[in-house]
Design a protein around this motif. Structure first.
Motif, PDB file in Angstrom:
ATOM      1  N   ALA A  94      20.343  -6.794  18.259  1.00 45.25           N
ATOM      2  CA  ALA A  94      19.701  -8.060  17.888  1.00 45.25           C
ATOM      3  C   ALA A  94      18.240  -8.096  18.306  1.00 45.25           C
ATOM      4  O   ALA A  94      17.410  -8.718  17.632  1.00 45.25           O
ATOM      5  CB  ALA A  94      20.449  -9.229  18.530  1.00 45.25           C
ATOM      6  N   GLY A  95      17.934  -7.425  19.406  1.00 46.18           N
ATOM      7  CA  GLY A  95      16.560  -7.419  19.886  1.00 46.18           C
ATOM      8  C   GLY A  95      15.787  -6.155  19.558  1.00 46.18           C
ATOM      9  O   GLY A  95      14.654  -5.972  20.012  1.00 46.18           O
ATOM     10  N   ILE A 116      26.795 -12.419  17.883  1.00 47.31           N
ATOM     11  CA  ILE A 116      25.781 -11.786  18.731  1.00 47.31           C
ATOM     12  C   ILE A 116      26.094 -12.013  20.204  1.00 47.31           C
ATOM     13  O   ILE A 116      26.386 -13.141  20.623  1.00 47.31           O
ATOM     14  CB  ILE A 116      24.384 -12.340  18.391  1.00 47.31           C
ATOM     15  CG1 ILE A 116      24.052 -12.049  16.921  1.00 47.31           C
ATOM     16  CG2 ILE A 116      23.318 -11.756  19.306  1.00 47.31           C
ATOM     17  CD1 ILE A 116      22.755 -12.689  16.431  1.00 47.31           C
ATOM     18  N   ASP A 117      26.008 -10.957  20.995  1.00 47.88           N
ATOM     19  CA  ASP A 117      26.247 -11.065  22.437  1.00 47.88           C
ATOM     20  C   ASP A 117      25.183 -11.926  23.104  1.00 47.88           C
ATOM     21  O   ASP A 117      24.001 -11.565  23.126  1.00 47.88           O
ATOM     22  CB  ASP A 117      26.222  -9.676  23.088  1.00 47.88           C
ATOM     23  CG  ASP A 117      27.519  -8.912  22.896  1.00 47.88           C
ATOM     24  OD1 ASP A 117      28.560  -9.552  22.686  1.00 47.88           O
ATOM     25  OD2 ASP A 117      27.488  -7.658  22.975  1.00 47.88           O
ATOM     26  N   ILE A 118      25.616 -13.051  23.664  1.00 42.70           N
ATOM     27  CA  ILE A 118      24.732 -13.904  24.449  1.00 42.70           C
ATOM     28  C   ILE A 118      25.031 -13.732  25.943  1.00 42.70           C
ATOM     29  O   ILE A 118      24.151 -13.821  26.786  1.00 42.70           O
ATOM     30  CB  ILE A 118      24.888 -15.372  24.015  1.00 42.70           C
ATOM     31  CG1 ILE A 118      24.339 -15.540  22.595  1.00 42.70           C
ATOM     32  CG2 ILE A 118      24.173 -16.331  24.967  1.00 42.70           C
ATOM     33  CD1 ILE A 118      22.880 -15.124  22.432  1.00 42.70           C
ATOM     34  N   TYR A 124      25.935  -9.901  31.818  1.00 39.29           N
ATOM     35  CA  TYR A 124      24.509 -10.212  31.686  1.00 39.29           C
ATOM     36  C   TYR A 124      24.285 -11.283  30.616  1.00 39.29           C
ATOM     37  O   TYR A 124      24.840 -11.207  29.524  1.00 39.29           O
ATOM     38  CB  TYR A 124      23.703  -8.971  31.291  1.00 39.29           C
ATOM     39  CG  TYR A 124      23.612  -7.923  32.365  1.00 39.29           C
ATOM     40  CD1 TYR A 124      22.911  -8.162  33.552  1.00 39.29           C
ATOM     41  CD2 TYR A 124      24.213  -6.675  32.194  1.00 39.29           C
ATOM     42  CE1 TYR A 124      22.822  -7.183  34.537  1.00 39.29           C
ATOM     43  CE2 TYR A 124      24.134  -5.697  33.172  1.00 39.29           C
ATOM     44  CZ  TYR A 124      23.440  -5.957  34.347  1.00 39.29           C
ATOM     45  OH  TYR A 124      23.360  -4.996  35.326  1.00 39.29           O
ATOM     46  N   ILE A 125      23.478 -12.278  30.938  1.00 42.79           N
ATOM     47  CA  ILE A 125      22.935 -13.171  29.929  1.00 42.79           C
ATOM     48  C   ILE A 125      21.847 -12.370  29.241  1.00 42.79           C
ATOM     49  O   ILE A 125      20.955 -11.826  29.898  1.00 42.79           O
ATOM     50  CB  ILE A 125      22.385 -14.452  30.574  1.00 42.79           C
ATOM     51  CG1 ILE A 125      23.520 -15.222  31.268  1.00 42.79           C
ATOM     52  CG2 ILE A 125      21.714 -15.331  29.522  1.00 42.79           C
ATOM     53  CD1 ILE A 125      23.046 -16.342  32.155  1.00 42.79           C
ATOM     54  N   THR A 126      21.898 -12.266  27.927  1.00 39.91           N
ATOM     55  CA  THR A 126      21.150 -11.208  27.242  1.00 39.91           C
ATOM     56  C   THR A 126      19.759 -11.592  26.775  1.00 39.91           C
ATOM     57  O   THR A 126      19.144 -10.874  25.993  1.00 39.91           O
ATOM     58  CB  THR A 126      21.961 -10.699  26.031  1.00 39.91           C
ATOM     59  OG1 THR A 126      22.129 -11.792  25.117  1.00 39.91           O
ATOM     60  CG2 THR A 126      23.309 -10.161  26.458  1.00 39.91           C
ATOM     61  N   TYR A 127      19.249 -12.715  27.254  1.00 39.28           N
ATOM     62  CA  TYR A 127      17.913 -13.160  26.862  1.00 39.28           C
ATOM     63  C   TYR A 127      17.275 -13.848  28.061  1.00 39.28           C
ATOM     64  O   TYR A 127      17.945 -14.183  29.050  1.00 39.28           O
ATOM     65  CB  TYR A 127      18.005 -14.132  25.677  1.00 39.28           C
ATOM     66  CG  TYR A 127      18.821 -15.369  25.994  1.00 39.28           C
ATOM     67  CD1 TYR A 127      18.205 -16.532  26.466  1.00 39.28           C
ATOM     68  CD2 TYR A 127      20.213 -15.364  25.881  1.00 39.28           C
ATOM     69  CE1 TYR A 127      18.953 -17.652  26.804  1.00 39.28           C
ATOM     70  CE2 TYR A 127      20.966 -16.474  26.217  1.00 39.28           C
ATOM     71  CZ  TYR A 127      20.332 -17.613  26.678  1.00 39.28           C
ATOM     72  OH  TYR A 127      21.071 -18.708  27.034  1.00 39.28           O
ATOM     73  N   PHE A 143      17.480  -8.292  26.854  1.00 39.52           N
ATOM     74  CA  PHE A 143      17.791  -7.333  25.798  1.00 39.52           C
ATOM     75  C   PHE A 143      17.309  -7.889  24.458  1.00 39.52           C
ATOM     76  O   PHE A 143      16.877  -7.142  23.583  1.00 39.52           O
ATOM     77  CB  PHE A 143      19.296  -7.059  25.743  1.00 39.52           C
ATOM     78  CG  PHE A 143      19.882  -6.566  27.040  1.00 39.52           C
ATOM     79  CD1 PHE A 143      19.283  -5.547  27.758  1.00 39.52           C
ATOM     80  CD2 PHE A 143      21.034  -7.133  27.542  1.00 39.52           C
ATOM     81  CE1 PHE A 143      19.823  -5.089  28.944  1.00 39.52           C
ATOM     82  CE2 PHE A 143      21.590  -6.682  28.726  1.00 39.52           C
ATOM     83  CZ  PHE A 143      20.986  -5.670  29.431  1.00 39.52           C
ATOM     84  N   ILE A 144      17.427  -9.194  24.304  1.00 38.35           N
ATOM     85  CA  ILE A 144      16.823  -9.884  23.166  1.00 38.35           C
ATOM     86  C   ILE A 144      15.484 -10.419  23.668  1.00 38.35           C
ATOM     87  O   ILE A 144      15.434 -11.394  24.414  1.00 38.35           O
ATOM     88  CB  ILE A 144      17.725 -11.038  22.685  1.00 38.35           C
ATOM     89  CG1 ILE A 144      19.098 -10.499  22.261  1.00 38.35           C
ATOM     90  CG2 ILE A 144      17.068 -11.780  21.526  1.00 38.35           C
ATOM     91  CD1 ILE A 144      20.115 -11.586  21.947  1.00 38.35           C
ATOM     92  N   GLY A 145      14.406  -9.769  23.278  1.00 39.05           N
ATOM     93  CA  GLY A 145      13.095 -10.074  23.851  1.00 39.05           C
ATOM     94  C   GLY A 145      12.620 -11.493  23.599  1.00 39.05           C
ATOM     95  O   GLY A 145      12.062 -12.139  24.477  1.00 39.05           O
ATOM     96  N   ASP A 146      12.837 -11.986  22.408  1.00 34.05           N
ATOM     97  CA  ASP A 146      12.406 -13.337  22.044  1.00 34.05           C
ATOM     98  C   ASP A 146      13.539 -13.988  21.266  1.00 34.05           C
ATOM     99  O   ASP A 146      13.659 -13.822  20.056  1.00 34.05           O
ATOM    100  CB  ASP A 146      11.128 -13.273  21.200  1.00 34.05           C
ATOM    101  CG  ASP A 146      10.512 -14.646  20.940  1.00 34.05           C
ATOM    102  OD1 ASP A 146      11.272 -15.643  20.957  1.00 34.05           O
ATOM    103  OD2 ASP A 146       9.292 -14.722  20.706  1.00 34.05           O
ATOM    104  N   VAL A 147      14.367 -14.745  21.969  1.00 31.87           N
ATOM    105  CA  VAL A 147      15.569 -15.298  21.346  1.00 31.87           C
ATOM    106  C   VAL A 147      15.223 -16.358  20.299  1.00 31.87           C
ATOM    107  O   VAL A 147      15.920 -16.498  19.284  1.00 31.87           O
ATOM    108  CB  VAL A 147      16.534 -15.845  22.410  1.00 31.87           C
ATOM    109  CG1 VAL A 147      15.974 -17.098  23.077  1.00 31.87           C
ATOM    110  CG2 VAL A 147      17.913 -16.090  21.806  1.00 31.87           C
ATOM    111  N   ASN A 148      14.143 -17.103  20.505  1.00 30.48           N
ATOM    112  CA  ASN A 148      13.742 -18.105  19.506  1.00 30.48           C
ATOM    113  C   ASN A 148      13.286 -17.438  18.207  1.00 30.48           C
ATOM    114  O   ASN A 148      13.592 -17.920  17.106  1.00 30.48           O
ATOM    115  CB  ASN A 148      12.643 -18.994  20.064  1.00 30.48           C
ATOM    116  CG  ASN A 148      13.152 -19.916  21.166  1.00 30.48           C
ATOM    117  OD1 ASN A 148      14.142 -20.615  20.989  1.00 30.48           O
ATOM    118  ND2 ASN A 148      12.485 -19.904  22.306  1.00 30.48           N
TER     119      ASN A 148
END
Length: 410
Positions: A94-95, A116-118, A124-127, A143-148
């Motif tokens: 996703a990231g 999607i893994d959150i 781990y919280i992934t963002y 892991f997701i650099g910019d969740v927005n």
């Protein structure tokens, strides 16, 4: 139908596929499986190789231990939701660069959703989150650099977004907060044979923590929260009396069911659906009391139930099939017949059935017992679902490499 082997498979109950279990684990699992009704259950998707502040305090009417009455039927919080045909997406995908390929797949096919893994399998919280409580209890990793930006991207491509939250398997939370976990006599946090730790479903702080993550996912724009590992550790019945942990007089089945009811009562009013992953065998065998999972009790209290009915995870003889992995059509059809039989008595409480199906090759089954999965095998599973009046599904591939050219309307 080989029930003993089914119980064995359920007892193994780890995130990975069964080929990586050592002999000691298999022997232990078999011993547990041969002593029903206390059995464990695989409660996660197989073939896994990857590793603004919402209120944390539930309303008094929906607090842990004071869940909604059993006769309360809430309206669908997502009445305009599509019939979901989705894929699993790791936080890394996703990231990362793979997301472009996955979005193209959805743009070009009937697929319309991503799970999607959150909060992932390690806990781990992934963002990146600004929520101080989540930072303190857990360990966010971007892991997701910019969740927005991710959410904007999903909206642009008309993707129905589902947040996957792994609940009670949580090595991060257990290590940082041993009082929320299971502790050995020497004071160390208990780990399973794979090195993973779990947190205690009896502990209401664990409930609140996971619901707080879910509520943040809702604020980010996710339309559904999918909970995985909604159970006690595998083989827990063998160590329940030797580990140190908080508990009350309720059974493990009651506690797991109460958590699901609590989650639904907290999240449905926010306009999101609640779904739970559960091992596919659960529809065909008695309740897994050892780990607290009862297929019917859980299903009664969710909007969507997602049994993981991968053909590779059924053994010789199931549904009159010699090698289930080689006959995905018959295997999926048989599993759905059992699922309907189990859930039809729920009447208006019956949730949407949205199974996880297989888009990976189970080579660990050995020569002659598996086939390479591709277009035909995936289409056979979709066709079997459709014939049993199940028109929603999710595809699992741990590496997020999905078969091209599939007709998902078969």
């Amino acid at each position: 139908m080989n029930i003993t082997w089914a119980l064995l498979m359920m007892t193994l109950g780890s995130v990975g596929v069964q080929h990586d279990q050592n002999e000691a684990a298999v022997a232990s699992a078999l011993q547990s499986a041969m002593n029903p009704p206390i059995v464990s259950q695989h409660s996660s998707n197989p073939d896994s190789t990857s590793p603004s502040n919402p209120s944390a305090t539930p309303s008094p009417s929906a607090s842990p231990g004071a869940t909604a009455p059993n006769n309360l039927i809430l309206a669908d919080p997502q009445p305009d939701a599509p019939k979901v045909k989705g894929i699993y997406v790791t936080a890394y995908s996703a990231g990362g660069a793979r997301m472009e390929t996955l979005l193209n797949l959805l743009d070009q096919t009937e697929l319309n959703s991503m799970v999607i893994d959150i909060k992932d399998d390690a806990g781990y919280i992934t963002y990146k989150t600004d929520n101080v409580n989540l930072q303190t209890l857990g360990k966010p990793q971007p892991f997701i650099g910019d969740v927005n930006k991710l959410m904007e991207r999903l909206k642009k491509h008309d993707v129905y977004p589902i947040a996957r939250i792994v609940v009670f398997k949580d090595t991060v939370l257990a290590k940082k907060n041993p009082q929320l976990s299971f502790v050995n006599k020497d004071g160390s946090v208990w780990r399973n044979k794979g090195g993973d730790s779990f947190v205690n479903p009896y502990n209401e702080d664990v409930w609140k923590y996971n619901i707080e993550i879910a509520k943040e996912a809702v604020k980010l724009g996710f339309k559904e929260i999918q909970f995985d590992y909604v159970r006690f550790p595998e083989g827990f019945e063998k160590r329940a009396d030797t580990l140190k942990y908080t508990k009350n007089d309720k059974s493990r089945v009651e506690i797991i069911s109460d958590f699901v009811k609590y989650a639904k009562s907290e999240l449905n009013p926010l306009g999101v659906r609640v779904s739970v992953d559960i091992f596919g065998y659960a529809a065909s065998v008695p309740a897994a009391e050892g780990i607290g999972q009862d297929f019917v009790k859980i299903s009664k209290n969710v909007d969507i139930i997602s049994p993981m009915v991968y053909p590779s995870h059924y053994s010789t003889g199931w549904f009159d099939v010699k090698d289930p992995d080689k006959n995905p059509y018959a295997t999926i059809k048989g599993s759905m017949v059992d699922t309907h039989k189990k859930l039809d008595p729920l009447g208006s409480y019956k949730p949407i059935i949205r199974p996880w199906i297989q888009d990976f090759t189970a080579s660990w089954l050995g020569s002659g017992h598996y086939v390479k999965y591709g277009k035909k095998q995936v289409e056979d599973q979709v066709r079997a679902l459709k014939e049993e009046n199940v028109d929603e599904f999710l595809l699992w591939n741990a590496n997020n490499r999905y078969t091209a050219g599939v007709d998902y309307e078969k």
